[in-house]
Design an enzyme around this catalytic site. Structure first.
Site, short mmCIF file in Angstrom:
data_model
loop_
_atom_site.label_atom_id
_atom_site.label_comp_id
_atom_site.label_asym_id
_atom_site.label_seq_id
_atom_site.Cartn_x
_atom_site.Cartn_y
_atom_site.Cartn_z
N CYS A 1 46.68 -4.98 112.08
CA CYS A 1 46.77 -6.00 111.05
C CYS A 1 47.15 -7.30 111.73
O CYS A 1 48.19 -7.36 112.40
CB CYS A 1 47.82 -5.60 110.01
N CYS B 1 40.59 -10.72 110.58
CA CYS B 1 41.31 -9.73 109.77
C CYS B 1 40.59 -8.41 109.96
O CYS B 1 39.35 -8.36 109.93
CB CYS B 1 41.30 -10.15 108.30
#
Length: 267
Positions: A77, A186
């Site tokens: 992440c 992302c």
């Protein structure tokens, strides 16, 4: 298995985006056991105070590392990687691998020297992103687009729900005819890479960090001759997840998925 012990890797994210990283690592190292965990009770992480993000990550990851005697952790992440890595590395005695947007390779690939950084709102505005651009893409124009909606679209796809291509084109409209290389900043976004490519009228190159992370894991753990046991486990922090998502997890090789029953985010 030549007497080798199967090595275990914990992969952590706020949602299902880290599954794109898992697929890249597993493609190189199918002989590992993978424990995927996502803190969906606090999703999305970009809207979480840093102190709570650190607290939740430390608790969940430490618990699974101890329970499985894991050999390595991947924080899959971008938002969490910018915040929790120092704290996590201070409490764990095993390697912790984080992710950063693939700005350097994108700058090297771009012919027009106009890049698009597609990430969460938190990632596009962080100082570390400014530093990466200054260090590796100073000769490029870097357009930034922070979108939580694209994260939700990736989650929808894993739940086997359709993607609204008209909405996706509207989100990406500012880059039509401008960028030639897009950085997926992302880990959710590689899950909708095909749809992102189709949303552009011009040809675009798309770059993400998945293969680089997989290469790093392979370097740290060494090559494994084990054949995958197929005994991979998935954990989520909410009380439950949709049956369609459980089905997707099984398709990706997770033999079981269960709740950690971790508290929801503080309001």
């Amino acid at each position: 298995m030549n007497g080798q012990t199967v090595k275990r890797v914990v992969i952590f994210d706020s949602g299902v985006g880290g599954l794109s990283v898992y697929q890249e690592i597993r493609a190189q190292m199918p002989g590992l056991q993978y424990i995927y965990t996502f803190d969906n009770a606090a999703f999305p992480y970009g809207e979480l105070p840093e102190s709570e993000l650190i607290e939740r990550t430390l608790h969940i990851v430490s618990e699974l590392v101890a329970g499985y005697q894991a050999d390595l952790v991947v924080v899959a992440c971008n938002t969490a990687s910018t915040v929790v890595l120092p704290a996590l590395r201070s409490v764990l005695a095993i390697p912790v691998v984080g992710v950063v947007p693939a700005i350097k390779p994108a700058a090297q690939l771009s012919q027009q020297k106009v890049l698009g950084l597609l990430a969460t709102p938190a990632t596009v505005r962080r100082q570390y992103t400014d530093t990466l651009i200054a260090d590796f893409a100073s000769d490029c124009e870097v357009l930034r687009l922070g979108s939580t909606r694209l994260v939700e679209m990736a989650e929808q796809k894993l739940r086997r729900e359709p993607i609204d291509m008209d909405e996706l084109r509207r989100i990406l409209q500012p880059w039509q005819g401008r960028v030639d290389t897009i950085i997926l900043g992302c880990t959710h976004f590689p899950l909708i890479k095909t749809e992102i490519t189709q949303a552009f009228e011009q040809s675009v190159q798309i770059v993400d960090s998945g293969k680089a992370i997989a290469n790093r894991v392979r370097t740290l753990l060494g090559a494994s001759e084990n054949v995958g046991s197929g005994n991979n486990h998935a954990y989520f922090s909410a009380a439950d997840i949709p049956a369609t998502l459980k089905q997707s997890l099984r398709t990706l090789g997770f033999t079981q998925s269960r709740s950690l029953n971790f508290p929801r985010r503080r309001s």
